[in-house]
Design an enzyme around this catalytic site. Structure first.
Site, PDB file in Angstrom:
ATOM      1  N   LYS A   1      29.709  58.876  54.080  1.00 23.12           N
ATOM      2  CA  LYS A   1      29.736  57.752  53.113  1.00 23.12           C
ATOM      3  C   LYS A   1      30.113  58.237  51.784  1.00 23.12           C
ATOM      4  CE  LYS A   1      26.902  55.618  56.143  1.00 23.12           C
ATOM      5  NZ  LYS A   1      26.123  56.218  57.372  1.00 23.12           N
TER       6      LYS A   1
ATOM      7  N   LYS B   1      18.236  58.130  54.048  1.00 23.45           N
ATOM      8  CA  LYS B   1      17.910  59.322  54.702  1.00 23.45           C
ATOM      9  C   LYS B   1      17.646  60.436  53.741  1.00 23.45           C
ATOM     10  CE  LYS B   1      21.612  56.725  56.917  1.00 23.45           C
ATOM     11  NZ  LYS B   1      21.215  56.616  58.316  1.00 23.45           N
TER      12      LYS B   1
ATOM     13  N   HIS C   1      17.030  52.178  55.528  1.00 22.49           N
ATOM     14  CA  HIS C   1      18.223  52.859  56.051  1.00 22.49           C
ATOM     15  C   HIS C   1      18.479  54.380  55.448  1.00 22.49           C
ATOM     16  CE1 HIS C   1      22.668  53.310  56.817  1.00 22.49           C
ATOM     17  NE2 HIS C   1      22.049  53.316  58.169  1.00 22.49           N
TER      18      HIS C   1
ATOM     19  N   ASP D   1       8.678  70.510  49.109  1.00 22.13           N
ATOM     20  CA  ASP D   1       7.860  71.013  48.165  1.00 22.13           C
ATOM     21  C   ASP D   1       8.354  70.036  46.954  1.00 22.13           C
ATOM     22  OD1 ASP D   1       6.607  72.835  49.588  1.00 22.13           O
ATOM     23  OD2 ASP D   1       7.792  74.411  49.262  1.00 22.13           O
TER      24      ASP D   1
ATOM     25  N   HIS E   1      30.592  59.226  60.455  1.00 26.17           N
ATOM     26  CA  HIS E   1      29.408  58.510  59.911  1.00 26.17           C
ATOM     27  C   HIS E   1      29.173  58.780  58.327  1.00 26.17           C
ATOM     28  CE1 HIS E   1      24.757  57.659  59.747  1.00 26.17           C
ATOM     29  NE2 HIS E   1      25.768  56.419  60.048  1.00 26.17           N
TER      30      HIS E   1
ATOM     31  N   ASP F   1      38.891  59.657  40.471  1.00 26.22           N
ATOM     32  CA  ASP F   1      39.417  60.317  39.362  1.00 26.22           C
ATOM     33  C   ASP F   1      38.855  61.872  39.315  1.00 26.22           C
ATOM     34  OD1 ASP F   1      41.528  58.723  38.507  1.00 26.22           O
ATOM     35  OD2 ASP F   1      40.075  58.048  36.735  1.00 26.22           O
TER      36      ASP F   1
END
Length: 543
Positions: free
Chosen positions: A238, A463, A461, A468, A236, A243
């Protein structure tokens, strides 16, 4: 012959259907008891164990086969061995080049050193400093910057995605990758086999390979493979690395939200990403590169052999001290010039306005990848720990909220001790069961004083977790047991208040398009709806 035939017929006649049923019942009871003992002895999470036992005794035959197929997080013995070998190869290379990845806790305030050390223990990644980071809140900004970075790449491009959906602006990324490969840039693309199933049958996949881009399937599935590992353990992550000094991380799959899942009646998907730039010998980008290269090497023996050969033949191929691209500052300056620009997200049912974020310099951060049977439950443990340590506020944005008792209890306890706890979730999600499992937790959260904000502008979508004013978890992890226990995920722990404030400002923008759920409104729901939510909650650890 006749005597033998008569004997056989008489023996069969002696076995009635009642006998078969009786022995079948005994066998079923034995299997149920054995499997129950197996669940109790293997499953460390009490909620997961109870959910499986409920399935087993509610649907005996279905539950039996389901647990055998997907009951335990078996990523596969050979895959684990290759993962370990690929990790050793990369660690030996880092040691040879005097690249130290597991230090840096002294950069942090005292109260965060312990939680950081937890991540280092399981992942080998410590705390890295001196990053220029920018929060990207609009898909157009992500696509434009990514394509510019691909066009400027001179050595390597490494990408790892759960979903690639070759429509809209994604086609521009694919064209840029093909052009990069044709001018000699080494391009690797690791994609989840299930999440991107349609992509692997597409013309774009074939075009990429013909252009010289290395396209790898992550965790391929098959009937025979199912006997030795779970097919629903997915990659899952991404990650994009250009470089070795530019890295992207976030919830952003390689999809154009104008075209992706428009038949689900949840609006456009709202995603975020962080672009990180550093010229340090080790950085978030080099750590990302290490993760992607290790994941590619673990997929099959040929990849592992190629990695071993590459590391033996080249030094600093993946970790280059002095980037040859010298336009980093000019690119960041261009981004700074656009700070006052406001971008509007057209999400179908409504629109939201999010300010373009400036580049933040000198960011201190830590990469936390997780994988079943490899890094234990490092992100889950990190999240629970920082929730218990929060003093002022906890603000969570997640598309799927299905916690276990320990995590929901941590949020309830935080709210009761005076911490301002806000949960931002989509009003509608693309999973019927997840929607109702989430709702089963609302009563106790609202009673404790947690603010529940339902986002109306599409499928949010992103996350993100803010603790604080000086800690943020940002990445691919949903607040559910699948992300914590079953998927390969990655999060970025951010310790610089200025960068944390950017993520918090983005969350505040989301709140402007939210409907706030009140306890009185929630209690007025029909009893049958509450009952259905609570029934689904029993199975929530399996969702």
């Amino acid at each position: 012959m006749n005597i033998k035939a008569l004997t056989t017929e008489s023996q069969l006649a002696a076995w009635s259907w009642g006998d078969f049923a009786g022995y079948g019942l005994i066998l079923n009871i034995i299997l149920m008891v054995v499997l129950t003992l197996r669940i109790v002895s293997v499953q460390r999470n009490i909620g997961v164990a109870i959910a499986w036992i409920a399935v087993l005794y509610t649907l005996p035959l279905v539950g039996l086969f389901a647990y055998i197929l997907v009951g335990e997080p078996m990523i596969g013995r050979r895959y684990r061995q290759r993962m370990e070998q690929a990790g050793l190869i990369m660690n030996e290379m880092a040691e040879r080049e005097r690249l130290v990845f597991d230090k840096g806790q002294e950069l942090l305030p005292e109260h965060y050193r312990g939680v950081s050390q937890m991540g280092t223990r399981w992942t080998g990644f410590g705390v890295f400093s001196d990053h220029d980071m920018q929060l990207l809140t609009h898909p157009n900004a992500i696509f434009e910057l990514l394509i510019d970075d691909i066009n400027a790449a001179q050595r390597t491009i490494l990408m790892e995605f759960y979903i690639i959906y070759p429509k809209g602006q994604v086609l521009n990324v694919i064209q840029a990758l093909m052009a990069a490969a044709q001018r000699g840039v080494e391009c690797h693309l690791l994609i989840d086999s299930v999440g991107s199933f349609s992509f692997f049958n597409s013309a774009e996949h074939r075009d990429l390979e013909r252009a010289g881009v290395f396209v790898h399937q992550s965790l391929p599935v098959g009937l025979f493979k199912t006997l030795f590992k779970r097919s629903d353990l997915r990659n899952h992550r991404k990650i994009m690395v250009i470089d070795e000094y530019i890295g992207y991380i976030g919830s952003f799959n390689l999809v154009d939200p104008k075209f992706f899942k428009q038949d689900k009646d949840v609006g456009q998907w709202i995603d975020v990403a962080i672009r990180s730039v550093s010229q340090q010998p080790i950085s978030i980008a080099t750590a990302m590169a290490k993760v992607v290269v290790t994941d590619i090497g673990a997929e099959n023996s040929d990849n592992l052999d190629a990695l071993h050969q590459r590391v033996n033949n080249y030094t600093r191929k993946l970790y280059v001290l002095d980037p040859t691209i010298n336009d980093m500052n000019s690119r960041i300056k261009v981004l700074d010039d656009g700070v006052d620009h406001f971008e509007q997200l057209n999400t179908g049912s409504t629109s939201i306005v999010i300010p373009q974020m400036p580049v933040v310099k000198g960011v201190v951060a830590q990469l936390i990848p997780s994988a079943p049977q490899v890094t234990a439950h490092v992100i889950y443990n990190t999240l629970v720990t920082i929730i218990h340590r929060a003093n002022k506020r906890i603000q969570i944005t997640t598309p799927y909220f299905v916690p276990d008792e320990a995590l929901s209890g941590a949020l309830v306890t935080a709210a009761k001790r005076g911490v301002e706890v806000t949960l931002i979730v989509p009003e509608k999600v693309d999973s019927f069961l997840v929607q109702h499992a989430s709702q089963a937790y609302y009563q106790e959260l609202l009673e404790a004083g947690v603010t529940i904000a339902l986002f109306k502008g599409g499928l949010l979508h992103a996350k993100t977790v803010i603790i604080d004013d000086d800690y943020c978890l940002f990445g691919t992890v949903n607040i559910d047991m699948r992300s914590f226990y079953l998927n390969m995920e990655v999060s970025l722990a951010i310790y610089t208040p200025e960068m944390v404030a950017q993520v918090a400002d983005c969350q505040e923008s989301y709140l402007q398009s939210c409907r706030f759920m009140g306890l009185e409104e929630w209690e007025q729901r029909h009893d049958y709806k509450r009952l259905f939510d609570n029934v689904v909650r029993l199975f929530s650890p399996l969702l």
